[in-house]
Every structure is written in structure tokens, then in C-alpha cells.
Design a protein around this motif. Structure first.
Motif, mmCIF file in Angstrom:
data_model
loop_
_atom_site.group_PDB
_atom_site.id
_atom_site.type_symbol
_atom_site.label_atom_id
_atom_site.label_comp_id
_atom_site.label_asym_id
_atom_site.label_seq_id
_atom_site.Cartn_x
_atom_site.Cartn_y
_atom_site.Cartn_z
ATOM 1 N N GLN A 41 -20.926 33.539 -20.785
ATOM 2 C CA GLN A 41 -21.981 33.624 -21.231
ATOM 3 C C GLN A 41 -21.369 34.484 -22.718
ATOM 4 O O GLN A 41 -20.441 35.491 -22.266
ATOM 5 N N ALA A 42 -22.206 34.631 -23.431
ATOM 6 C CA ALA A 42 -22.180 36.235 -24.508
ATOM 7 C C ALA A 42 -22.552 37.051 -24.442
ATOM 8 O O ALA A 42 -22.752 37.563 -23.816
ATOM 9 N N ARG A 43 -21.474 37.894 -24.756
ATOM 10 C CA ARG A 43 -21.320 39.172 -24.447
ATOM 11 C C ARG A 43 -22.690 39.834 -25.060
ATOM 12 O O ARG A 43 -22.849 39.523 -26.011
ATOM 13 N N ILE A 44 -23.538 41.263 -24.666
ATOM 14 C CA ILE A 44 -24.096 42.197 -25.193
ATOM 15 C C ILE A 44 -23.565 43.151 -26.578
ATOM 16 O O ILE A 44 -22.589 43.549 -25.605
ATOM 17 N N PRO A 45 -23.567 42.445 -27.472
ATOM 18 C CA PRO A 45 -23.633 43.475 -28.455
ATOM 19 C C PRO A 45 -24.791 45.269 -28.260
ATOM 20 O O PRO A 45 -25.337 45.350 -28.015
ATOM 21 N N VAL A 46 -23.551 45.728 -28.485
ATOM 22 C CA VAL A 46 -23.966 47.327 -28.024
ATOM 23 C C VAL A 46 -23.236 47.781 -29.618
ATOM 24 O O VAL A 46 -22.761 48.184 -30.224
ATOM 25 N N THR A 47 -24.520 49.063 -30.117
ATOM 26 C CA THR A 47 -24.385 49.818 -30.869
ATOM 27 C C THR A 47 -24.407 51.239 -30.912
ATOM 28 O O THR A 47 -25.616 51.809 -30.341
ATOM 29 N N ARG B 30 -29.175 40.846 -18.237
ATOM 30 C CA ARG B 30 -28.696 40.455 -19.504
ATOM 31 C C ARG B 30 -30.258 39.440 -20.375
ATOM 32 O O ARG B 30 -29.607 38.833 -21.173
ATOM 33 N N SER B 31 -30.381 38.282 -19.321
ATOM 34 C CA SER B 31 -31.451 37.894 -19.636
ATOM 35 C C SER B 31 -32.901 38.208 -20.167
ATOM 36 O O SER B 31 -33.444 38.023 -20.942
ATOM 37 N N LEU B 32 -32.470 39.417 -20.087
ATOM 38 C CA LEU B 32 -34.044 40.197 -20.694
ATOM 39 C C LEU B 32 -33.178 41.008 -21.672
ATOM 40 O O LEU B 32 -33.765 42.087 -22.448
ATOM 41 N N ILE B 33 -32.029 41.477 -22.331
ATOM 42 C CA ILE B 33 -31.632 42.435 -23.057
ATOM 43 C C ILE B 33 -30.615 41.634 -24.194
ATOM 44 O O ILE B 33 -30.046 41.087 -23.761
ATOM 45 N N ASP B 34 -31.450 41.924 -25.347
ATOM 46 C CA ASP B 34 -30.730 41.367 -26.362
ATOM 47 C C ASP B 34 -29.040 42.802 -27.192
ATOM 48 O O ASP B 34 -28.417 41.986 -27.757
ATOM 49 N N HIS B 35 -29.543 43.700 -27.265
ATOM 50 C CA HIS B 35 -28.945 44.612 -27.162
ATOM 51 C C HIS B 35 -29.098 45.758 -27.212
ATOM 52 O O HIS B 35 -30.395 46.728 -26.431
ATOM 53 N N VAL B 36 -27.723 46.881 -27.377
ATOM 54 C CA VAL B 36 -27.704 47.827 -26.717
ATOM 55 C C VAL B 36 -27.160 48.920 -27.518
ATOM 56 O O VAL B 36 -26.629 48.734 -28.972
ATOM 57 N N ALA C 271 -15.402 45.231 -21.395
ATOM 58 C CA ALA C 271 -15.135 44.209 -22.117
ATOM 59 C C ALA C 271 -15.142 43.287 -22.159
ATOM 60 O O ALA C 271 -15.917 42.300 -23.094
ATOM 61 N N PRO C 272 -15.584 42.395 -20.643
ATOM 62 C CA PRO C 272 -16.181 40.809 -20.763
ATOM 63 C C PRO C 272 -17.368 40.436 -20.612
ATOM 64 O O PRO C 272 -17.811 39.804 -20.965
ATOM 65 N N TYR C 273 -17.916 41.893 -20.743
ATOM 66 C CA TYR C 273 -19.562 41.994 -20.457
ATOM 67 C C TYR C 273 -19.901 42.166 -21.742
ATOM 68 O O TYR C 273 -21.308 42.172 -22.137
ATOM 69 N N PHE C 274 -19.886 43.409 -22.430
ATOM 70 C CA PHE C 274 -20.427 43.849 -23.733
ATOM 71 C C PHE C 274 -19.086 43.554 -24.862
ATOM 72 O O PHE C 274 -18.636 43.667 -24.895
ATOM 73 N N VAL C 275 -20.051 43.787 -26.309
ATOM 74 C CA VAL C 275 -18.686 44.045 -27.365
ATOM 75 C C VAL C 275 -19.475 44.642 -27.947
ATOM 76 O O VAL C 275 -20.720 45.275 -28.518
ATOM 77 N N LEU C 276 -18.105 45.772 -28.800
ATOM 78 C CA LEU C 276 -19.178 47.187 -29.790
ATOM 79 C C LEU C 276 -19.597 46.124 -31.299
ATOM 80 O O LEU C 276 -18.458 45.248 -31.399
ATOM 81 N N ASP C 277 -21.188 46.139 -31.636
ATOM 82 C CA ASP C 277 -21.280 45.658 -33.034
ATOM 83 C C ASP C 277 -20.592 46.521 -33.613
ATOM 84 O O ASP C 277 -20.517 45.936 -35.037
#
Length: 375
Positions: free
Chosen positions: A3-9, A93-99, A122-128
């Protein structure tokens, strides 16, 4: 992983830069994205979280979740809330597109960046991307350690160091509070930013504290395969002013943004302004009495001129009116707005942040100048 990681700004910026206002506008302009926002403040109560909610109360507002993290030390190795909150977001995560994470005005963003790229997250989130919001008039006035408030050199040095490190850890600098500035002033601000942080990738202009979401979210700047970020056109339409990607100007040679790279300072550096410089203080003063708007504004302005304060914010009940009074101050620039449609403030709450300010003296002045009781 499947599953794709959630991007974080990560949104950083010095006290009073306008981070919360920018986030409020992003919420309104990002209805196609389901957002989760973490608000980290250097203080007892989250004023910014209440502002983002619009009218306090629940932790969710439409398709936006808002979470308050206290003490101004989000993501540091002794923070107890950050990791559980992030993992709870992953479970939904099914309810969240971006943090989005709004850091304290007295913190560095690299603590969050480092934790995001650690084993636990790191397995779940990626710094955008990391955005540094700048109070542009204050920058041009020499307010970041060049002139200094109250003539205190310790304040000047601490402000200058923190501000420059916030810029050096950012991918994008957002020039905020620019509506009254002309082209010459904007170019001067851009030049100053690039002098302080030559590795900044992009400089964006936030008219009316608004950003194009295409230039803010979904940039993928820290994914290993990504080597460049392209705008959807010029940032500014003003004649003679075009903020070009720094990659086009040859300023990214040898500067890697894959992973933390040059951003990493280590967790001990992040705590510098809280532990090595304990002069920074934050406290809240309360009153159960309604306040006259102009009297309160003048009182807060007078206190800001007499005490080493850098940020004042909070709410109060208006005298003989509905809604609430919103107080926002950066040094001696005090704004007070009557929000007639907002939920009434149960009591006045003002947060003061400064360098060795005197709480008893401020309480005494508030009582005298407003003619009401503050504690």
C-alpha cells in the motif's frame, strides 16, 4: 510494501509568520483531499488548533482531522504523543490523503523529518516537502536578529540562528504578508532569503495568505526517484517578477534532496532553543470578564512595547456582543478582530511567548490597562 505511503508536508516558520492562516486557507482550498493536521505549539493550550477548527470543540472538521500536540517538541526523541498519533493516522489511512504538520515557531522541522524517515514511520509515511513560512515585512525590517527587539543581544542572536536554520531545513520558502509590498520589496526579500539559505529550491508568494495547492501538496520532493519539481507556470504574474526554480539557476549542484541530505542536524541540535537557551518562555493569562475590544488591543500593544515579547495570541469575550475577539500579535504589531459568527469564548485566554518576559508584571499591566481581572 503493497500500500502506498501517506505523504506528509511539514510547515515551519518563526513565531507569527502566519502558518496557521496559510493552513486554514489550504483546508478551504483542498476539498478534493482528505487532510490530517498536527498542530504543535510552544505553550499550555493550542490556540492555533482552535483557529483551524473554526469554532473549537471536536477534533474533526468535515474531511479534516486536527490533532493538538503540546510542549513545542513534536517528534523529539522524548515526545510521547507524536509516534502514537502518526500510527493512529496510518490505521485510518483509507480516510486520509495527506498529513500536514505545523511545528512550533521555536522549533526546527528536521526533528519531524528525521522521525518520518526512521524505522518506525518510514514504511507508512513519506516526506512530501518542507515549507518555511516567512513574515516578509519583518524580514525586510531586519527583525530576524539584525536590528533586534528591546535591544537585547541574546534575543537577536537566538532569533537569527533559529530563523536561518529553519530556512536551511526547508525545500520551499513561502513569502507571506506581502499584499502591501511592491515588486522591489519582494525582490529584496527573495535576495535576502537566498543569501541566508542558498539551497532553497523554490520561493512561493502567498497573496492573502493563500497558496496554489498544486505548488504545495503532492510535490514528491523526497522520493529517491524524484530529481526535480516543476511548477505549473510562473508563481507570480506581476511584471518583472518571476520566481524560478533554483535548479534552473544552477544553485542545486551537489545538493541532494533525496532523504534528509544536507537538512539533517541530529536530534540534539533540535533541542537547542528549548534546553540550551531556556530564556524562551510561554505562558497563558486568563480572565473571566468580557473585554472592550479597543481597550484590550491598546493594552496588549502597550505590554508588547514594554516586555521582550515576540508573539501574543488568544481569544476573549467581547463586551456587549456575540462571538469572540481574536488577538494576534507579532512583537508590537497587534491585531484584534471581532469574529461575530464564531462560538463564544468561555473566558479570555492570551498566550505570551518571549525571552525572559515577566508574567507577574504582564498580569499587573493587563489588570490596570483593561480595568478587568486577569490571572
Amino acid at each position: 510494501m503493497s500500500q502506498a505511503r501517506i505523504p506528509v508536508t511539514v510547515v515551519t516558520g518563526f513565531l507569527g509568520a502566519g502558518k496557521t492562516t496559510l493552513l486554514s486557507n489550504l483546508i478551504r482550498d483542498s476539498k478534493q483531499r482528505r487532510l490530517a493536521i498536527l498542530v504543535n505549539e510552544f505553550g499550555e493550550v493550542s490556540i492555533d488548533g482552535a483557529l483551524l477548527r473554526g469554532e473549537g470543540g471536536e477534533g474533526e472538521h468535515g474531511d479534516v482531522e486536527i490533532h493538538d500536540l503540546s510542549n513545542g517538541l513534536v517528534a523529539y526523541d522524548d515526545d510521547e504523543d507524536f509516534l502514537p498519533t502518526m500510527l493512529a493516522l496510518w490505521q485510518r489511512r483509507s480516510l486520509i490523503d495527506h498529513v500536514l504538520i505545523e511545528t512550533s515557531g521555536l522549533a526546527l522541522p528536521s526533528a519531524v523529518m528525521e522521525r518520518l524517515q526512521g524505522e518506525a514511520l518510514a514504511p507508512y509515511f513519506v516526506l512530501d516537502a518542507t515549507l518555511a513560512v516567512v513574515d516578509t515585512p519583518l524580514l525586510l525590517d531586519g527583525g530576524f536578529g539584525q536590528a533586534g527587539a528591546h535591544g537585547e543581544q541574546a534575543v537577536d542572536a537566538s532569533i537569527a540562528e533559529l530563523f536561518e536554520m529553519q530556512l536551511s531545513n526547508a525545500d520551499i520558502v513561502v513569502l507571506n504578508k506581502i499584499d502591501e509590498l511592491d515588486d522591489e520589496a519582494l525582490l529584496a526579500a527573495e535576495t535576502r532569503v537566498r543569501e541566508l539559505a542558498p539551497s532553497i529550491r523554490f520561493i512561493e508568494l502567498a497573496y492573502e495568505a493563500k497558496l496554489d495547492t498544486r505548488l504545495t501538496l503532492g510535490l514528491h520532493l523526497h522520493e529517491p526517484a524524484n530529481t526535480a519539481h516543476r511548477h505549473y507556470g510562473p508563481v507570480s504574474t506581476m511584471p518583472g517578477l518571476t520566481m524560478r526554480p533554483l535548479a534552473d539557476q544552477g544553485l542545486l549542484d551537489g545538493h541532494s534532496h533525496s532523504g534528509l541530505g544536507a537538512h539533517s542536524h541530529g536530534l540534539t541540535t533540535h533541542k537547542h532553543f528549548h534546553e540550551q537557551d531556556p530564556g524562551w518562555q510561554s505562558f497563558m493569562i486568563r480572565s473571566k470578564e468580557a473585554q472592550d475590544a479597543e481597550t484590550l488591543r491598546e493594552a496588549v500593544a502597550a505590554i508588547a512595547r514594554s516586555e521582550p515579547l515576540l508573539r501574543i495570541k488568544g481569544f476573549a469575550s467581547p463586551l456587549g456582543g456575540d462571538g469572540r475577539l481574536l488577538v494576534q500579535g507579532v512583537r508590537s504589531r497587534i491585531e484584534l478582530r471581532h469574529e461575530s459568527e464564531a462560538a463564544p469564548a468561555k473566558q479570555a485566554q492570551l498566550v505570551f511567548i518571549g525571552y525572559h518576559p515577566s508574567r507577574p508584571r504582564i498580569v499587573e499591566q493587563l489588570c490596570q490597562l483593561t480595568g478587568t481581572v486577569w490571572r
